[in-house]
Scaffold this motif. Structure first.
Motif, short mmCIF file in Angstrom:
data_model
loop_
_atom_site.label_atom_id
_atom_site.label_comp_id
_atom_site.label_asym_id
_atom_site.label_seq_id
_atom_site.Cartn_x
_atom_site.Cartn_y
_atom_site.Cartn_z
N LEU A 152 0.83 -1.21 0.00
CA LEU A 152 0.00 0.00 0.00
C LEU A 152 0.86 1.26 0.00
CD1 LEU A 152 -2.79 -1.03 2.55
CD2 LEU A 152 -3.09 -0.62 0.11
N GLU A 153 1.92 1.24 0.80
CA GLU A 153 2.82 2.38 0.87
C GLU A 153 3.45 2.66 -0.49
OE1 GLU A 153 7.22 2.75 2.68
OE2 GLU A 153 5.68 2.51 4.22
N LYS A 154 3.91 1.61 -1.13
CA LYS A 154 4.58 1.77 -2.42
C LYS A 154 3.60 2.11 -3.54
CE LYS A 154 8.69 1.26 -0.94
NZ LYS A 154 9.61 2.40 -0.99
N ALA A 155 2.35 1.69 -3.41
CA ALA A 155 1.36 2.03 -4.43
C ALA A 155 1.13 3.54 -4.48
CB ALA A 155 0.05 1.30 -4.15
N SER A 156 1.14 4.18 -3.32
CA SER A 156 0.89 5.62 -3.30
C SER A 156 2.11 6.43 -3.75
CB SER A 156 0.47 6.06 -1.89
OG SER A 156 1.50 5.80 -0.96
N SER A 157 3.31 5.88 -3.50
CA SER A 157 4.52 6.62 -3.87
C SER A 157 5.06 6.24 -5.24
CB SER A 157 5.62 6.37 -2.82
OG SER A 157 5.96 5.00 -2.78
N ALA A 158 4.68 5.06 -5.73
CA ALA A 158 5.13 4.56 -7.04
C ALA A 158 6.65 4.51 -7.15
CB ALA A 158 4.55 5.40 -8.18
N ASP A 159 7.33 4.27 -6.02
CA ASP A 159 8.80 4.22 -6.05
C ASP A 159 9.33 2.81 -5.76
OD1 ASP A 159 8.17 4.03 -3.38
OD2 ASP A 159 9.55 5.59 -2.71
N THR A 160 8.51 1.79 -6.04
CA THR A 160 8.93 0.40 -5.82
C THR A 160 10.22 0.09 -6.57
OG1 THR A 160 6.61 -0.26 -5.61
CG2 THR A 160 8.22 -2.02 -6.01
N GLN A 161 11.18 -0.50 -5.86
CA GLN A 161 12.40 -0.99 -6.45
C GLN A 161 12.42 -2.52 -6.34
OE1 GLN A 161 14.37 1.12 -8.02
NE2 GLN A 161 13.24 2.93 -7.29
N ASP A 162 13.43 -3.16 -6.93
CA ASP A 162 13.51 -4.62 -6.89
C ASP A 162 13.42 -5.16 -5.47
OD1 ASP A 162 13.81 -4.71 -9.65
OD2 ASP A 162 15.43 -6.20 -9.55
N LYS A 163 14.16 -4.55 -4.56
CA LYS A 163 14.20 -5.07 -3.19
C LYS A 163 12.82 -4.96 -2.53
CE LYS A 163 15.93 -0.70 -1.16
NZ LYS A 163 14.65 -0.34 -0.52
N ASP A 164 12.09 -3.90 -2.84
CA ASP A 164 10.74 -3.74 -2.29
C ASP A 164 9.81 -4.82 -2.86
OD1 ASP A 164 11.52 -1.26 -1.02
OD2 ASP A 164 11.34 -0.33 -2.99
N TYR A 165 9.91 -5.01 -4.16
CA TYR A 165 9.05 -6.01 -4.82
C TYR A 165 9.27 -7.40 -4.23
CZ TYR A 165 7.45 -9.30 -8.38
OH TYR A 165 6.86 -10.37 -9.02
N PHE A 166 10.54 -7.79 -4.09
CA PHE A 166 10.80 -9.13 -3.59
C PHE A 166 10.47 -9.27 -2.10
CE2 PHE A 166 13.25 -9.47 -7.55
CZ PHE A 166 12.74 -10.68 -8.00
N ARG A 167 10.54 -8.18 -1.37
CA ARG A 167 10.09 -8.26 0.02
C ARG A 167 8.57 -8.42 0.08
NH1 ARG A 167 10.56 -4.04 5.19
NH2 ARG A 167 9.59 -5.50 6.67
N ILE A 168 7.86 -7.69 -0.75
CA ILE A 168 6.40 -7.78 -0.77
C ILE A 168 5.94 -9.19 -1.11
CG2 ILE A 168 4.32 -7.05 -2.02
CD1 ILE A 168 5.67 -4.24 -2.21
N ILE A 169 6.48 -9.76 -2.19
CA ILE A 169 6.00 -11.09 -2.58
C ILE A 169 6.55 -12.17 -1.65
CG2 ILE A 169 5.71 -10.36 -4.97
CD1 ILE A 169 8.10 -12.07 -5.73
N GLY A 170 7.70 -11.89 -1.02
CA GLY A 170 8.20 -12.81 -0.01
C GLY A 170 7.26 -12.88 1.17
N CYS A 171 6.73 -11.74 1.58
CA CYS A 171 5.80 -11.67 2.71
C CYS A 171 4.41 -12.18 2.33
CB CYS A 171 5.69 -10.24 3.22
SG CYS A 171 7.13 -9.65 4.13
N LYS A 172 3.91 -11.74 1.18
CA LYS A 172 2.52 -12.01 0.85
C LYS A 172 2.29 -13.39 0.23
CE LYS A 172 -0.38 -9.17 -0.52
NZ LYS A 172 -1.23 -8.32 -1.38
N THR A 173 3.28 -13.97 -0.39
CA THR A 173 3.09 -15.26 -1.06
C THR A 173 4.04 -16.33 -0.53
OG1 THR A 173 2.37 -14.13 -3.07
CG2 THR A 173 2.99 -16.44 -3.29
N ALA A 174 5.34 -16.06 -0.59
CA ALA A 174 6.32 -17.10 -0.22
C ALA A 174 6.22 -17.50 1.24
CB ALA A 174 7.73 -16.62 -0.55
N SER A 175 5.84 -16.58 2.12
CA SER A 175 5.81 -16.88 3.55
C SER A 175 4.86 -18.02 3.88
CB SER A 175 5.43 -15.63 4.34
OG SER A 175 5.51 -15.88 5.73
N LEU A 176 3.68 -18.04 3.27
CA LEU A 176 2.74 -19.12 3.54
C LEU A 176 3.20 -20.42 2.90
CD1 LEU A 176 0.22 -20.08 4.89
CD2 LEU A 176 -1.14 -19.17 3.00
N PHE A 177 3.87 -20.35 1.75
CA PHE A 177 4.49 -21.55 1.18
C PHE A 177 5.50 -22.13 2.16
CE2 PHE A 177 3.77 -21.94 -3.57
CZ PHE A 177 2.70 -21.07 -3.64
N GLU A 178 6.28 -21.24 2.78
CA GLU A 178 7.29 -21.70 3.75
C GLU A 178 6.63 -22.37 4.95
OE1 GLU A 178 9.67 -18.29 4.70
OE2 GLU A 178 10.04 -17.84 2.59
#
Length: 323
Positions: A152-178
């Motif tokens: 949500l924070e990055k959606a409003s600022s539109a400043d997502t970088q690679d590290k932000d993207y991989f943290r987001i999907i790590g938290c929102k998707t990969a974490s439950l896989f783990e």
């Protein structure tokens, strides 16, 4: 492939289905009807499948606790979807109206809370010394919340970088896989080496799964029933766009379009065209291949088995799936 896997899982899969249905029963007619409708459109149920396959791959057989943890992953996953539909104001999922659309946001949150509570009960009812597993699922809940807030924070600022993207999907998707795969290892008392392998596989597989979903948002086929361009409308900068912007003199302009996309929905087509021209989908697909290979290599320490073969096939499927 899914049919073959479910046949292989056999009675264990039946047990997971029964646990899920039993956990969701309520004498409140509206809640019971809503839950039955959600179960009838429950999707691929990938996380409980992974739990049972990993239990067999690292321990030879799934246990009662393996089945409980598998059921818990599906309950938790759907709880997050119900909450996500409210946060994203989504009116449709898997081709049918969401609870948010039919009953409203308040009801969707309450139903999501019910599924979440049942997931917690499922873990706590395990006969295992389940402290480790409780910690796994607790961490996942924290990750899910942090990932959503960062997105949500990055959606409003539109400043997502690679590290932000991989943290987001790590938290929102990969974490439950783990949580799914590592709890499976715990449930069969697998050695630490196998438990670490399960976690490494799950993280890479989860990231691969989400990258593919993000690719499909740009390159999917509308005939398959998956709406296209949703991420852009929600101001989400995902891997295809990140790849396309690398080295482009238009990066600042494109990020500005993302910030203003609610006021200018016509920007969606322009950004999609930019991603296509820059080969963003192809570059993201190359990154996807790397995570698929990483997931496969993590299983090298495990003995050969049908379960291990299926785990490899499932992560490879991300390279060419269309839904």
């Amino acid at each position: 492939m899914q049919k073959e896997i479910l046949e292989y899982l056999g009675a264990d899969w039946d047990r997971v289905q029964n646990l899920i249905h039993g956990a969701l029963y309520s004498d409140i007619d509206l809640l019971n009807t809503t839950n039955d409708n959600l179960l009838s459109h429950s999707g691929k149920m990938l996380r409980p499948v992974l739990t049972l396959l990993m239990a067999k791959a690292v321990g030879g057989n799934a246990t009662e606790c393996s089945c409980r943890y598998a059921a818990a992953t599906e309950l938790l996953h759907n709880a997050t979807l119900l909450h996500d539909d409210v946060a994203d104001e989504s009116l449709e999922r898997r081709g049918v109206p969401t609870v948010n659309a039919t009953l409203g946001a308040n009801a969707a949150v309450l139903v999501g809370d019910f599924w979440l509570a049942r997931a917690v009960e499922m873990v706590l009812a395990s006969k295992d010394d389940h402290d480790n597993v409780v910690n796994l699922f607790s961490k996942t809940l924290v990750d899910l919340a942090e990932g959503e807030m960062l997105q949500l924070e990055k959606a409003s600022s539109a400043d997502t970088q690679d590290k932000d993207y991989f943290r987001i999907i790590g938290c929102k998707t990969a974490s439950l896989f783990e949580a799914a795969c590592e709890s499976a290892a715990v449930s069969v008392n697998a050695p630490d080496e196998y438990r670490q392998a399960a976690r490494a596989y799950a993280h890479a597989a989860g990231v691969a799964f989400q990258i593919k979903d993000d690719i499909l948002d740009y390159a999917g086929n509308a005939q398959l029933g998956k709406p296209l361009g949703i991420d852009l409308k929600e101001q989400k900068i995902t891997l295809p766009l990140l790849c396309a912007m690398q080295g482009s003199p238009r990066e600042a302009e494109i990020r500005g379009m993302i910030r203003d996309i609610h006021d200018h929905p016509e920007y969606c087509d322009e950004v999609r065209a930019f991603v296509e021209e820059r080969g963003g989908v192809e570059m993201a697909a190359a990154r996807l291949d790397g995570f698929i290979e990483q997931a496969e290599r993590s299983l090298d320490v495990l003995p050969d088995s049908k379960a291990r073969t299926f785990l490899v096939e499932l992560v490879r499927f991300n390279a060419f799936r269309n839904v």
